[in-house]
Design an enzyme around this catalytic site. Structure first.
Site, PDB file in Angstrom:
ATOM      1  CG  HIS A   1     -82.370  -1.804  39.463  1.00  0.00           C
ATOM      2  ND1 HIS A   1     -82.554  -2.354  40.705  1.00  0.00           N
ATOM      3  CD2 HIS A   1     -83.496  -2.090  38.760  1.00  0.00           C
ATOM      4  CE1 HIS A   1     -83.739  -2.938  40.766  1.00  0.00           C
ATOM      5  NE2 HIS A   1     -84.334  -2.801  39.595  1.00  0.00           N
TER       6      HIS A   1
ATOM      7  CE  LYS B   1     -93.080  -5.151  41.952  1.00  0.00           C
ATOM      8  NZ  LYS B   1     -91.822  -4.812  41.232  1.00  0.00           N
TER       9      LYS B   1
ATOM     10  NE  ARG C   1     -85.828  -7.788  34.553  1.00  0.00           N
ATOM     11  CZ  ARG C   1     -86.375  -7.745  35.767  1.00  0.00           C
ATOM     12  NH1 ARG C   1     -85.727  -8.267  36.777  1.00  0.00           N
ATOM     13  NH2 ARG C   1     -87.537  -7.202  35.972  1.00  0.00           N
TER      14      ARG C   1
ATOM     15  CB  SER D   1     -85.391  -6.391  43.618  1.00  0.00           C
ATOM     16  OG  SER D   1     -84.751  -5.301  43.036  1.00  0.00           O
TER      17      SER D   1
HETATM   18  P1  ADP Z   1     -87.088  -5.726  39.836  1.00  0.00           P
HETATM   19  O1  ADP Z   1     -87.865  -6.363  38.708  1.00  0.00           O
HETATM   20  O2  ADP Z   1     -85.653  -6.146  39.897  1.00  0.00           O
HETATM   21  O3  ADP Z   1     -87.795  -5.758  41.159  1.00  0.00           O
HETATM   22  P2  ADP Z   1     -87.929  -2.958  39.490  1.00  0.00           P
HETATM   23  O4  ADP Z   1     -89.377  -3.212  39.580  1.00  0.00           O
HETATM   24  O5  ADP Z   1     -87.366  -2.065  40.533  1.00  0.00           O
HETATM   25  O6  ADP Z   1     -86.996  -4.211  39.453  1.00  0.00           O
HETATM   26  O7  ADP Z   1     -87.601  -2.450  38.021  1.00  0.00           O
HETATM   27  C1  ADP Z   1     -87.266  -1.147  37.642  1.00  0.00           C
HETATM   28  C2  ADP Z   1     -86.809  -1.129  36.207  1.00  0.00           C
HETATM   29  O8  ADP Z   1     -85.546  -1.788  36.105  1.00  0.00           O
HETATM   30  C3  ADP Z   1     -87.710  -1.848  35.202  1.00  0.00           C
HETATM   31  O9  ADP Z   1     -87.683  -1.138  33.985  1.00  0.00           O
HETATM   32  C4  ADP Z   1     -87.038  -3.192  35.033  1.00  0.00           C
HETATM   33  O10 ADP Z   1     -87.315  -3.776  33.785  1.00  0.00           O
HETATM   34  C5  ADP Z   1     -85.581  -2.790  35.124  1.00  0.00           C
HETATM   35  N1  ADP Z   1     -84.739  -3.898  35.523  1.00  0.00           N
HETATM   36  C6  ADP Z   1     -84.923  -4.714  36.565  1.00  0.00           C
HETATM   37  N2  ADP Z   1     -83.953  -5.635  36.620  1.00  0.00           N
HETATM   38  C7  ADP Z   1     -83.129  -5.402  35.565  1.00  0.00           C
HETATM   39  C8  ADP Z   1     -81.936  -6.025  35.059  1.00  0.00           C
HETATM   40  N3  ADP Z   1     -81.429  -7.093  35.633  1.00  0.00           N
HETATM   41  N4  ADP Z   1     -81.357  -5.492  33.960  1.00  0.00           N
HETATM   42  C9  ADP Z   1     -81.898  -4.415  33.369  1.00  0.00           C
HETATM   43  N5  ADP Z   1     -83.021  -3.791  33.779  1.00  0.00           N
HETATM   44  C10 ADP Z   1     -83.623  -4.274  34.872  1.00  0.00           C
END
Ligand code: ADP
Length: 160
Positions: A17, A41, A92, A130
């Site tokens: 992130h 979630k 990703r 996460s």
């Molecule tokens: P997670 O999938 O880790 O729970 P979120 O739902 O909070 O994350 O995702 C928020 C944004 O961050 C989304 O656009 C997701 O694709 C992106 N994201 C999550 N993990 C990564 C990562 N490792 N590298 C780049 N972007 C990411």
């Protein structure tokens, strides 16, 4: 002024992130990090905790103004609420593509003035999610490679 919205659950924010936030900060004049309430979630951190962690972690960013905004409902609604013309998403490996492709196509039909921009995940952070960070923390594993030292402390407190 170009305002960008980077939405997510951020439960908690990890290095993947953070990399997207740092890169997105170079593209917009104001970056709004949208913290989705998302009760479905079943987050480990409360909304207030997630927002406080995000504020702490992004306080060092100087490229642009960064603000944290909690929202419920549609991301498109949140984008309108904060005046964003761009929604930024991290992408990703293949798994993300299918979901994002469909969501963006539908959002495009709902509002042609808001563009979604994808930033490809840095190969070093491709696998970080996460959900897995929390799983490792709960099982007593080392989360140091995936989150900042400060977030690691918050995870240790939560799982103690
Ligand atoms: P997670 O999938 O880790 O729970 P979120 O739902 O909070 O994350 O995702 C928020 C944004 O961050 C989304 O656009 C997701 O694709 C992106 N994201 C999550 N993990 C990564 C990562 N490792 N590298 C780049 N972007 C990411």
């Amino acid at each position: 002024m170009r305002i960008g919205l980077y939405p997510g659950t951020f439960d908690p924010i990890h290095n993947g992130h953070m990399d997207i936030i740092q890169r997105a900060a170079k593209l917009v004049d104001r970056l709004v990090i949208g913290v989705a309430i998302n009760p479905g979630k079943g987050p480990m951190f409360t909304l207030e905790e997630r927002a406080a962690i995000l504020e702490h972690e992004t306080s060092k960013i100087t490229e642009t103004e960064v603000v944290v905004h909690a929202y419920t409902g549609l991301t498109l609604g949140a984008a309108r609420e904060v005046g964003a013309s761009v929604i930024l998403r991290g992408l990703r490996a293949v798994g993300d593509f299918e979901v994002e492709f469909q969501m963006t196509a539908m959002n495009q039909q709902l509002d042609r003035d808001i563009e979604t921009v994808f930033l490809m995940a840095d190969p070093r952070h491709q696998a970080v999610a996460s959900r897995l960070v929390k799983e490792i923390a709960i099982l007593g594993g080392e989360v140091g490679p995936f989150v900042s030292p400060w977030v690691r402390e918050r995870l240790l407190e939560k799982t103690a």
